[in-house]
Design an enzyme around this catalytic site. Structure first.
Site, PDB file in Angstrom:
ATOM      1  N   GLY A  72       0.820  -1.220   0.000  1.00 13.22           N
ATOM      2  CA  GLY A  72       0.000   0.000   0.000  1.00 13.22           C
ATOM      3  C   GLY A  72       0.848   1.262   0.000  1.00 13.22           C
ATOM      4  O   GLY A  72       2.084   1.207   0.042  1.00 13.22           O
ATOM      5  N   GLN A  73       0.166   2.407  -0.048  1.00 12.93           N
ATOM      6  CA  GLN A  73       0.865   3.698  -0.051  1.00 12.93           C
ATOM      7  C   GLN A  73       1.817   3.827   1.151  1.00 12.93           C
ATOM      8  O   GLN A  73       3.015   4.081   0.996  1.00 12.93           O
ATOM      9  CB  GLN A  73      -0.152   4.838  -0.008  1.00 12.93           C
ATOM     10  CG  GLN A  73       0.474   6.193   0.283  1.00 12.93           C
ATOM     11  CD  GLN A  73      -0.552   7.321   0.429  1.00 12.93           C
ATOM     12  OE1 GLN A  73      -0.808   8.025  -0.524  1.00 12.93           O
ATOM     13  NE2 GLN A  73      -1.109   7.501   1.618  1.00 12.93           N
ATOM     14  N   ALA A 123      -1.811  -3.116   7.267  1.00 15.17           N
ATOM     15  CA  ALA A 123      -2.747  -3.840   6.400  1.00 15.17           C
ATOM     16  C   ALA A 123      -4.159  -3.726   6.949  1.00 15.17           C
ATOM     17  O   ALA A 123      -4.365  -3.739   8.158  1.00 15.17           O
ATOM     18  CB  ALA A 123      -2.354  -5.316   6.330  1.00 15.17           C
ATOM     19  N   SER A 173      -9.542  -1.352   3.819  1.00 16.23           N
ATOM     20  CA  SER A 173      -9.648   0.056   4.195  1.00 16.23           C
ATOM     21  C   SER A 173     -10.607   0.864   3.329  1.00 16.23           C
ATOM     22  O   SER A 173     -10.705   2.073   3.486  1.00 16.23           O
ATOM     23  CB  SER A 173      -8.265   0.700   4.155  1.00 16.23           C
ATOM     24  OG  SER A 173      -7.787   0.644   2.837  1.00 16.23           O
ATOM     25  N   SER A 212      -7.225   4.946  12.705  1.00 18.54           N
ATOM     26  CA  SER A 212      -7.665   5.913  11.696  1.00 18.54           C
ATOM     27  C   SER A 212      -8.608   6.933  12.314  1.00 18.54           C
ATOM     28  O   SER A 212      -9.348   6.623  13.247  1.00 18.54           O
ATOM     29  CB  SER A 212      -8.395   5.142  10.598  1.00 18.54           C
ATOM     30  OG  SER A 212      -9.297   5.973   9.923  1.00 18.54           O
ATOM     31  N   GLU A 256     -11.225   7.655  11.219  1.00 15.16           N
ATOM     32  CA  GLU A 256     -12.585   7.121  11.054  1.00 15.16           C
ATOM     33  C   GLU A 256     -13.157   6.610  12.378  1.00 15.16           C
ATOM     34  O   GLU A 256     -14.364   6.424  12.502  1.00 15.16           O
ATOM     35  CB  GLU A 256     -12.606   6.000  10.011  1.00 15.16           C
ATOM     36  CG  GLU A 256     -12.466   6.482   8.584  1.00 15.16           C
ATOM     37  CD  GLU A 256     -13.698   7.223   8.069  1.00 15.16           C
ATOM     38  OE1 GLU A 256     -14.814   6.928   8.498  1.00 15.16           O
ATOM     39  OE2 GLU A 256     -13.515   8.134   7.234  1.00 15.16           O
ATOM     40  N   TYR A 306     -15.932   0.008   8.803  1.00 11.60           N
ATOM     41  CA  TYR A 306     -14.475   0.150   8.830  1.00 11.60           C
ATOM     42  C   TYR A 306     -14.039   0.866  10.108  1.00 11.60           C
ATOM     43  O   TYR A 306     -13.129   0.415  10.814  1.00 11.60           O
ATOM     44  CB  TYR A 306     -14.019   0.936   7.588  1.00 11.60           C
ATOM     45  CG  TYR A 306     -12.586   1.380   7.626  1.00 11.60           C
ATOM     46  CD1 TYR A 306     -11.545   0.465   7.472  1.00 11.60           C
ATOM     47  CD2 TYR A 306     -12.251   2.727   7.819  1.00 11.60           C
ATOM     48  CE1 TYR A 306     -10.219   0.885   7.507  1.00 11.60           C
ATOM     49  CE2 TYR A 306     -10.931   3.148   7.864  1.00 11.60           C
ATOM     50  CZ  TYR A 306      -9.927   2.219   7.705  1.00 11.60           C
ATOM     51  OH  TYR A 306      -8.619   2.628   7.758  1.00 11.60           O
ATOM     52  N   LYS A 327     -11.762  -0.551  13.190  1.00  9.88           N
ATOM     53  CA  LYS A 327     -10.532   0.142  13.621  1.00  9.88           C
ATOM     54  C   LYS A 327     -10.595   0.485  15.110  1.00  9.88           C
ATOM     55  O   LYS A 327      -9.568   0.486  15.799  1.00  9.88           O
ATOM     56  CB  LYS A 327     -10.335   1.425  12.797  1.00  9.88           C
ATOM     57  CG  LYS A 327      -9.731   1.178  11.417  1.00  9.88           C
ATOM     58  CD  LYS A 327      -8.251   0.842  11.519  1.00  9.88           C
ATOM     59  CE  LYS A 327      -7.598   0.677  10.165  1.00  9.88           C
ATOM     60  NZ  LYS A 327      -6.211   0.182  10.239  1.00  9.88           N
TER      61      LYS A 327
END
Ligand code: GDP
Length: 323
Positions: A12-13, A80, A83, A124, A126, A148, A152
């Site tokens: 991922g980024q 990971a 997401s 996150s 979120e 999500y 989290k």
């Protein structure tokens, strides 16, 4: 002795930027990669040969134990997850398996196989969902608004519980939106920088956007991964918000991106209700007082510098590939 780090979510980024940072710092880097995602190694193709890929899956406890036993990491970064928020509504149980229970499996594997490893959990913003206050701090109540965010929140508290119950070195970094040239064009930041570059080069004529007044706390992914690393270099584990601490509107972003290519945004941008989101009344913006004071961290790149570097990247990429 050379330090060893294991990264989940290497492809991922954030995983790709973190791997680069750790390699620069002389670490031996291992990446946990799912078989199904191993076809998607674009972001780390330039690192091949330097990072050791180990096959494992957050759904499978024994694979995690094997990977930790084999790599013997001093530091483990769990980046990971499932997401993608819309998918978390259509596949809520799978999201919970990866994003919530996956962290339980990882923590349990650390406890059993490498108790002295330091652990970073990617929490996150979120988790705040519709928060009671703005800016949010490490003490703001969690009110997640999608599966999500709920997953989290579970992972966040499990990470803290393993620290309290088993005395493991575990930390949560609550990251807000962070961007880079490795971000997909479905996100508004990259959508704007890449479309401004396309318009400049005559490859597009217009840019359709949703709510121009929407505000976000945007920071550069490279700054965020540096904070992750820094958190694991402390004597004591703790949890921190990682953000820019500022908000900017989508309109600010458009204006800045079009300025970078020498065009007037009003000539190209139109509003399309299709891109509007439901209620966006509460601002998600992180207070970075704690990480600033305790770890002396703050973003190195300003909003304007981030926009500029992304526009320049997109211009270069489009000029080279012509598409
Ligand atoms: P995220 O919502 O933080 O995951 O990130 P996005 O980049 O998808 O959206 C950031 C903000 O931009 C939201 O408040 C959107 O309402 C706003 N926005 C305005 N126009 C657009 C658009 O065309 N695409 C997207 N993705 N977001 C838009």
């Amino acid at each position: 002795m050379q330090k060893r780090a294991l990264i989940t979510g290497l492809t991922g980024q954030d995983g790709s930027y973190l791997a680069e940072l750790l390699l620069e710092k002389g670490y031996q880097v291992f990446g946990l990669v799912r078989r199904s995602s191993s076809g998607n190694l674009d972001r780390i193709s330039h690192l091949s040969g330097n990072v050791q890929i180990l096959s494992g899956d957050l759904l499978d406890q024994s694979s995690l134990m094997d990977v930790i036993s084999e790599s013997q990491p001093d530091e483990i970064y769990n980046l990971a997850s499932q997401s993608y928020v819309p998918l978390s509504w259509t596949q809520p149980a799978l999201t919970a398996e990866y994003t919530a229970l996956g962290v339980s499996r990882l923590l349990e594997s650390i406890r059993r196989c490498k108790k002295d490893a330091k652990f970073y959990q990617a929490s996150s913003s979120e988790v705040f969902g519709q928060p009671d206050e703005s800016p949010q701090t490490e003490r703001t109540a969690f009110r997640p608004r999608n599966p999500y965010g709920v997953a989290k929140a579970y992972a966040h508290w499990m990470t803290i519980n393993y620290r309290q119950q088993y005395n493991l070195y575990t930390c949560c970094g609550i990251t807000y939106t962070h961007e880079s040239p490795r971000r997909g064009t479905e996100f508004v930041f990259r959508k704007i920088t890449s479309t401004a570059a396309m318009i400049k080069l005559g490859l597009a004529k217009e840019l359709k956007l949703g709510n121009l007044e929407a505000r976000r706390d945007w920071c550069y992914a490279k700054d965020a991964v540096y904070a992750m690393w820094l958190m694991l270099q402390q004597e004591k584990p703790d949890d921190y918000i990682i953000a820019s601490g500022e908000t900017h509107s989508v309109k600010d972003l458009v204006e800045c991106a079009f300025n970078c290519v020498g065009l007037n945004w009003q000539d190209y941008v139109s509003v399309d209700p299709a891109f509007y989101r439901p209620d966006e009344s509460v601002q998600l913006v992180g207070s970075i007082e704690k990480i600033k004071t305790q770890l002396d961290w703050k973003p190195q790149y300003s909003f304007e510098q981030l926009v500029e570097l992304m526009v320049e990247h997109d211009l270069k990429k489009l000029t080279n590939t012509g598409c």
